[in-house]
Motif scaffolding. Structure first.
Motif, PDB file in Angstrom:
ATOM      1  N   TYR A  40      54.818 -71.463 -19.986  1.00  0.00           N
ATOM      2  CA  TYR A  40      54.917 -71.496 -21.446  1.00  0.00           C
ATOM      3  C   TYR A  40      55.044 -70.090 -22.035  1.00  0.00           C
ATOM      4  N   ALA A  41      54.416 -69.110 -21.412  1.00  0.00           N
ATOM      5  CA  ALA A  41      54.555 -67.733 -21.903  1.00  0.00           C
ATOM      6  C   ALA A  41      55.991 -67.248 -21.742  1.00  0.00           C
ATOM      7  N   THR A  42      56.632 -67.602 -20.622  1.00  0.00           N
ATOM      8  CA  THR A  42      58.032 -67.216 -20.404  1.00  0.00           C
ATOM      9  C   THR A  42      58.941 -67.893 -21.423  1.00  0.00           C
ATOM     10  N   GLU A  43      58.691 -69.177 -21.656  1.00  0.00           N
ATOM     11  CA  GLU A  43      59.486 -69.888 -22.659  1.00  0.00           C
ATOM     12  C   GLU A  43      59.276 -69.299 -24.055  1.00  0.00           C
ATOM     13  N   LYS A  44      58.043 -68.934 -24.358  1.00  0.00           N
ATOM     14  CA  LYS A  44      57.748 -68.337 -25.658  1.00  0.00           C
ATOM     15  C   LYS A  44      58.442 -66.986 -25.796  1.00  0.00           C
ATOM     16  N   MET A  45      58.456 -66.210 -24.707  1.00  0.00           N
ATOM     17  CA  MET A  45      59.122 -64.918 -24.740  1.00  0.00           C
ATOM     18  C   MET A  45      60.627 -65.085 -24.979  1.00  0.00           C
ATOM     19  N   ASP A  46      61.205 -66.080 -24.323  1.00  0.00           N
ATOM     20  CA  ASP A  46      62.640 -66.364 -24.547  1.00  0.00           C
ATOM     21  C   ASP A  46      62.886 -66.689 -26.018  1.00  0.00           C
ATOM     22  N   ALA A  47      62.006 -67.503 -26.592  1.00  0.00           N
ATOM     23  CA  ALA A  47      62.174 -67.880 -27.992  1.00  0.00           C
ATOM     24  C   ALA A  47      62.017 -66.670 -28.911  1.00  0.00           C
ATOM     25  N   ILE A  48      61.071 -65.799 -28.585  1.00  0.00           N
ATOM     26  CA  ILE A  48      60.851 -64.604 -29.403  1.00  0.00           C
ATOM     27  C   ILE A  48      62.088 -63.712 -29.405  1.00  0.00           C
ATOM     28  N   LEU A  49      62.647 -63.455 -28.217  1.00  0.00           N
ATOM     29  CA  LEU A  49      63.782 -62.534 -28.090  1.00  0.00           C
ATOM     30  C   LEU A  49      65.081 -63.128 -28.638  1.00  0.00           C
ATOM     31  N   SER A  50      65.194 -64.443 -28.631  1.00  0.00           N
ATOM     32  CA  SER A  50      66.427 -65.070 -29.101  1.00  0.00           C
ATOM     33  C   SER A  50      66.367 -65.460 -30.573  1.00  0.00           C
ATOM     34  N   SER A  51      65.247 -65.185 -31.219  1.00  0.00           N
ATOM     35  CA  SER A  51      65.103 -65.535 -32.629  1.00  0.00           C
ATOM     36  C   SER A  51      66.065 -64.709 -33.482  1.00  0.00           C
ATOM     37  N   ASN A  52      66.592 -65.327 -34.543  1.00  0.00           N
ATOM     38  CA  ASN A  52      67.507 -64.617 -35.441  1.00  0.00           C
ATOM     39  C   ASN A  52      66.800 -63.501 -36.204  1.00  0.00           C
ATOM     40  N   THR A  53      65.494 -63.618 -36.349  1.00  0.00           N
ATOM     41  CA  THR A  53      64.735 -62.606 -37.088  1.00  0.00           C
ATOM     42  C   THR A  53      63.906 -61.727 -36.169  1.00  0.00           C
ATOM     43  N   ALA A  54      64.236 -61.729 -34.872  1.00  0.00           N
ATOM     44  CA  ALA A  54      63.418 -61.011 -33.890  1.00  0.00           C
ATOM     45  C   ALA A  54      63.280 -59.532 -34.219  1.00  0.00           C
TER      46      ALA A  54
END
Length: 732
Positions: A388-402
């Protein structure tokens, strides 16, 4: 016969077997006669002179004979005494047998008296139980308990078992009687305070509380001795839960019944996807009841000598045990569904955190965390954390507002990005989830997961840089730089907190044990002073990448500025008008594009980078620009008075003020061009003298000579080259 044989042997030895030797018999006769005379003389002297050896021998023999006679008499006396002692011992043995028999009979009688005493106590207990004399009943029970405790070291195991069984028998009967009355009282008090009873926390009637106090005292005294208490557990996990006092058992019983009713079987409230329901229910019950328990039960325990009991902790422990039992029953099913398992772990950790931090549940008391640290569950848990931490990191980096900057005056100078803040929040969440784990080894495994995530995050940022490689100032590089710097700074701060310092200590301990095991040495030899923090290696890698990116941005800006400098570098410095020939000096027209580019780039850098990073960037840029102006403008051109004055004006009135917007005394960061301007603008006489001094090459005086004209950083060789660029001085 023996003497005759000896004489014959002596003659044969003297005369031999030859007849010719018979003549020697006369000599042998004389020898024997002389020996005879000597013996007779010796015997004669013994009878007439001082005591002889014979007399001494005779006297010695007489003395020995006398001693032997004395010893015989002593032996006879001793023999007589021994016979008398044997006769006496026989009497003593018979007497001892009689005494032993009396002792055995006395013990048997005591044994019977003891049994009779227990029977009498039992009879009195029966009478007091039938007559509702609770005080006498509890007093008798307490006496019986004391007897049982005193018998713990007795070798009479059957008697001990008899007393235990008797104690258990009366304990159950008295407990049944008092529990019924206690439960009735609790109903009168509208306990528990749930549902419609939740508003009934008014002060109870005095007579009810008086009876409640008395019954509670009785129940405290009704406790079985610790060695006899056999708690009923449904799982090996529950052995960590110490038995609670009998009043607490009865107080919790209706809550346990409600819990079982709502959270077992096919009830709508018993949902696997809603573990927060039963956790929240336990927390609610604790909050609603613990103050009342603390106020009314603890003083009763203290008043009867049970101060060692923490009633609040016992009440909480009894309710927490319900949550542990439920959690333990849910995990075997939930572990095969990642979503259910993750949610269950989240709620269990939230429950633990609320218990410890809000309700102040003692750290020494067991709770839900130790259920999650069973080997097979813990492996599943930590793998889920990583997933889940890896998935969360992917979501953080791919966010439009990252890469958007967070608003706030406290973080404005740091230019904190949403990406960096979210990543640190992710790490903080993991820390919050495992910091209550009791075993250092479990916490270290989570720490390794965090360190792995930090390194993974760094690698992903590198990948993003390669994917978006363009103008550094307009790409993601400034945002990534800010993120790197902020994360590294926060990790350094975390490293010196108590939580991570403890982990560093445990980490060094484990490493020392491993090294000692590998080398076969003593562990104490491998344990040194604990230095550094757990994040040192991770921070070093982040800072190395940070330095590389700062250099890359500085080099890019420097190249852009230098690209606008061609006209300035090739200007006619040797033929410019002096300040006396013009109304006033102004920036060199050919330098306007370069200075404009520098101004723009510094402004962009200042707005794009965190303040500490911007300070690194402009210092690097200043060093490069100082070297560039010195090598590409000063050393490759010739300067008349007007050119020297113009260069000095550009540097002092344009270059330094540009950097002065961001730092005090910017001239200290441009030592070469500053001192070059000094050398180009000193009076011609001073310049000639300085050139001559530099030609003399007296190293001891060169530094002093240059210092006199304000040159401190530049080497004599460079100073000589700068003076040589003046058109008013002929090169020597």
């Amino acid at each position: 016969m023996d003497i005759k044989q000896k004489i014959i042997q002596k003659f044969n030895a003297q005369l031999g077997s030859s007849l010719k030797n018979l003549e020697e018999i006369y000599d042998f006769h004389e020898y024997l006669k002389t020996e005879k005379d000597e013996i007779e003389k010796s015997l004669s002297m013994a009878s007439t002179t001082a005591p002889s050896k014979v007399k001494a021998v005779v006297e010695n023999v007489e003395l020995i004979s006398s001693e032997v006679e004395q010893l015989q008499e002593n032996c006879a006396d001793l023999n007589k005494k021994i016979e008398e002692s044997f006769s006496e011992n026989d009497k003593n043995i018979k007497l001892q047998e009689t005494i032993d028999k009396i002792g055995q009979l006395d013990k048997s009688l005591s044994y019977l008296y003891f049994i009779k005493y227990i029977e009498n106590v039992s009879d009195e207990l029966e009478m007091s139980l039938s007559s509702d004399d609770d005080e006498t009943m509890i007093t008798l029970y307490t006496n019986l308990t004391n007897v049982s405790c005193q018998l713990q070291t007795s070798v009479c195991r059957h008697l001990v078992n008899y007393v235990h069984e008797t104690l258990h028998f009366w304990h159950n009967l008295i407990k049944e009687k008092l529990s019924k009355e206690y439960n009735d009282l609790l109903k009168t008090l509208r306990w528990p305070f749930c549902g419609t009873n939740g508003t009934s926390l008014n002060t109870p009637l005095p007579e009810i509380m008086t009876r409640f106090k008395i019954l509670t005292e009785y129940l405290f005294h009704l406790q079985l001795p610790e060695e006899m208490a056999k708690p009923v557990v449904t799982s090996a996990l529950l052995t960590d839960f110490a038995p609670v006092s009998l009043p607490i058992v009865l107080l919790v019983r209706p809550l346990r019944q409600r819990f079982i009713y709502h959270f077992t079987g096919a009830k709508l409230t018993n949902r696997q996807d809603k573990p927060e329901w039963f956790f929240t229910q336990i927390l609610t019950w604790i909050k609603d009841h613990v103050q009342w328990v603390q106020k009314y039960i603890q003083p009763i325990a203290d008043s009867i000598g049970f101060e060692h009991l923490d009633i609040k902790a016992e009440f909480m422990r009894a309710l927490v045990q319900l949550a542990v039992e439920k959690l333990h029953s849910e995990l075997p099913i939930a572990q095969y569904d990642d979503t259910l398992f993750a949610h269950l772990v989240d709620e269990a950790l939230g429950f633990e955190r609320e218990l410890r931090e809000t309700l102040l549940y003692p750290q020494t008391q067991p709770a839900t965390v130790f259920v999650l640290t069973q080997a097979h569950i813990f492996i599943k848990w930590i793998n889920m954390e990583k997933k889940y931490a890896t998935e969360k990191m992917d979501a953080i980096l791919s966010s439009n507002t990252a890469w958007e900057k967070l608003a706030g005056p406290d973080i404005d100078d740091m230019k904190v990005t949403e990406c960096a803040d979210a990543f640190l929040t992710l790490l903080t969440t993991i820390s919050d989830r495992y910091k209550h784990l009791p075993q250092p080894g479990h916490r270290l495994q989570f720490l390794e997961l965090q360190l792995e995530l930090i390194d993974d995050w760094r690698v992903r940022l590198l990948q993003l840089l390669h994917e978006n490689y363009e103008d550094p100032l307009t790409s993601l590089m400034p945002h990534i730089l800010n993120s790197l710097h902020y994360v590294a700074t926060v990790l350094e701060e975390w490293g010196v907190t108590v939580h991570f310092l403890q982990l560093q200590f445990f980490k060094k301990q484990f490493e020392a044990v491993e090294n000692a095991t590998d080398r076969g040495s003593d562990v104490s030899e491998n344990i040194g002073e604990v230095e550094g923090t757990v994040f040192d290696e991770a921070v070093a890698l982040l800072q190395r990448l940070e330095r590389e990116l700062i250099n890359e941005i500085s080099d890019s800006v420097a190249l852009d500025v230098k690209a606008k400098s061609r006209a300035y570098r090739t200007d006619k410095w040797f033929a410019m008008q002096s300040s006396k020939e013009v109304a006033s000096l102004s920036v060199t027209p050919s330098g306007c594009p370069m200075f404009q580019e520098l101004t723009t780039r510094l402004h962009v850098l200042h707005n794009a980078l965190a303040l500490p990073l911007f300070n690194q960037a402009w210092k690097s840029l200043a060093a490069q620009f100082d070297q560039f102006l010195f090598e590409e403008v000063v050393l490759v051109n010739r300067f008349n008075n007007g050119g020297a004055e113009q260069l000095q004006y550009d540097v002092l009135r344009n270059l330094f003020p540009l950097f002065g917007l961001y730092i005090n005394k910017p001239e200290s960061y441009f030592p070469l061009i500053k001192e070059a301007c000094i050398l180009l603008n000193i009076l011609i006489g001073s310049a000639i003298l300085l050139q001559e001094a530099l030609n003399n090459n007296d190293k001891n005086t060169l530094a002093e000579v240059l210092a006199d004209v304000g040159v401190h950083k530049m080497s004599p060789e460079l100073a000589f080259k700068v003076i040589a660029t003046r058109t008013d001085i002929i090169c020597v």
